[in-house]
Design an enzyme around this catalytic site. Structure first.
Site, mmCIF file in Angstrom:
data_model
loop_
_atom_site.group_PDB
_atom_site.id
_atom_site.type_symbol
_atom_site.label_atom_id
_atom_site.label_comp_id
_atom_site.label_asym_id
_atom_site.label_seq_id
_atom_site.Cartn_x
_atom_site.Cartn_y
_atom_site.Cartn_z
ATOM 1 N N GLU A 24 13.047 0.493 -13.157
ATOM 2 C CA GLU A 24 11.887 1.341 -13.405
ATOM 3 C C GLU A 24 11.343 1.105 -14.819
ATOM 4 O OE1 GLU A 24 12.369 5.338 -15.031
ATOM 5 O OE2 GLU A 24 14.257 5.412 -13.909
ATOM 6 N N LYS A 85 2.818 8.415 -16.820
ATOM 7 C CA LYS A 85 4.036 8.498 -16.017
ATOM 8 C C LYS A 85 3.625 8.460 -14.552
ATOM 9 C CE LYS A 85 8.251 11.289 -15.628
ATOM 10 N NZ LYS A 85 8.930 12.519 -16.092
ATOM 11 N N ALA A 140 9.718 14.375 -6.728
ATOM 12 C CA ALA A 140 9.295 13.428 -5.694
ATOM 13 C C ALA A 140 10.337 12.337 -5.472
ATOM 14 C CB ALA A 140 7.966 12.800 -6.087
ATOM 15 N N ASP A 141 11.296 12.210 -6.389
ATOM 16 C CA ASP A 141 12.364 11.227 -6.197
ATOM 17 C C ASP A 141 13.116 11.475 -4.892
ATOM 18 O OD1 ASP A 141 11.616 10.416 -8.701
ATOM 19 O OD2 ASP A 141 13.512 10.940 -9.693
ATOM 20 N N LYS A 158 20.158 14.213 -13.248
ATOM 21 C CA LYS A 158 20.155 14.721 -14.618
ATOM 22 C C LYS A 158 20.744 16.127 -14.660
ATOM 23 C CE LYS A 158 16.231 11.813 -15.859
ATOM 24 N NZ LYS A 158 16.029 11.171 -14.543
#
Length: 307
Positions: A24, A85, A140-141, A158
């Site tokens: 990414e 982003k 949205a991941d 995280k």
């Protein structure tokens, strides 16, 4: 596809069905301070090559999907102020307007699968945010992982997130969570949560991951695998220290009106300050470790091993 621009190295690797690892670019543009961001990004690419795979850092530049980037493009992503982003929902807007963006987990996973890359390395995935009962804030991941046939190598989610709720979401949507040589779900800066949360299965080799990925394909399943590798013991942070810092940062975020996609960068920056920079060192280490593991998995999945 006229929207996609490949570096010669990546184009040749894909044409020859060689091992490729997607990386990414949000971590370059928004995740790490300069010049550490450029050092880590270049280091991850070097590590992938050392493990006999080809790195493909993904980004949106001037209305084109870049699959692999040049050193000059890396410098631009890491220093320019016009790199937004880019989550999955942002891709059509950025491409139609010929703008630029750094891909998040969701966007990277989607683009990688679109161009035929089966393995993706990142730091930690997004997930269900704390207080989701009030805000409905879910990254949205997660739906991207549920819909995209790809192996995502990470250090769990995280620690600023609601990790039990994140695991529940993944279970409901059929995403297997595999612990690489661990029975517990890593929490990014720490090797596990407190109390520990079990993964769906523990795996010990890249070949084991490849076999599970192949079996999902044979069964006609959508979605991918989440492979979670914890930090080495000597680099992991203390659970109590991290949780105390998170609570303080959440309070500051609420008082300052920080919401939506700005929450996670705000919290990670606050954690870096509160841990005296130790979290940055841990972040670098987990990114590099995940790049190495992703390269090994990509080699195990790619022909002639992939059948």
């Amino acid at each position: 596809m006229d929207l996609v621009q490949y570096t010669p190295e990546v184009a040749q690797a894909l044409q020859e069905n060689r091992a490729v690892v997607a990386l990414e670019s949000t971590v370059i543009a928004h995740g790490l301070p300069h010049p550490l961001n450029l050092e880590v990004a270049a280091g991850m690419e070097s590590i992938v090559r050392e493990h006999k795979a080809v790195p493909a850092t993904l980004a949106i530049l001037d209305g084109k999907i870049h699959v692999g980037i040049t050193p000059g493009e890396l410098e631009r992503i890491g220093t320019a102020k016009d790199i937004s982003k880019a989550s999955l929902r942002d891709l059509p807007v950025l491409l139609a307007r010929k703008e630029s963006g750094a891909t998040t987990v969701s966007a990277t996973a989607h683009i990688a699968a679109l161009v035929g890359i089966r393995v993706f390395a990142t730091g930690g995935i997004g997930g269900v945010h704390r207080g989701w009962e009030r805000t409905l804030d879910i990254s949205a991941d997660l739906p991207a992982l549920g819909d995209t046939s790809i192996v995502t190598v990470c250090a769990g989610a995280k620690s600023v997130l609601d990790l039990p709720a994140t695991l529940e979401w993944l279970e409901t949507h059929g995403v297997p969570v595999l612990g690489y040589r661990t029975p517990y779900f890593p929490a990014f800066y720490t090797r596990s949560t407190e109390p520990p949360l079990p993964v769906d299965a523990s795996v010990d080799t890249p070949e084991e991951v490849a076999a599970i990925f192949r079996m999902r394909a044979r069964l006609g399943f959508r979605g991918g695998l989440l492979v979670c590798q914890p930090l080495p013991v000597e680099l992991a942070l203390d659970n109590d220290e991290i949780e105390s810092a998170i609570q303080s940062a959440l309070k500051d975020a609420s008082e300052q009106g920080v919401k939506g996609r700005a929450v996670t960068p705000f919290l990670l920056s606050a954690l870096s300050r509160s841990t005296g920079g130790h979290s940055l060192g841990a972040n670098r280490s987990l990114l590099e470790n995940n790049a190495a593991l992703a390269a090994e998995i990509s080699r195990a999945i790619t022909p002639p091993n992939y059948v």
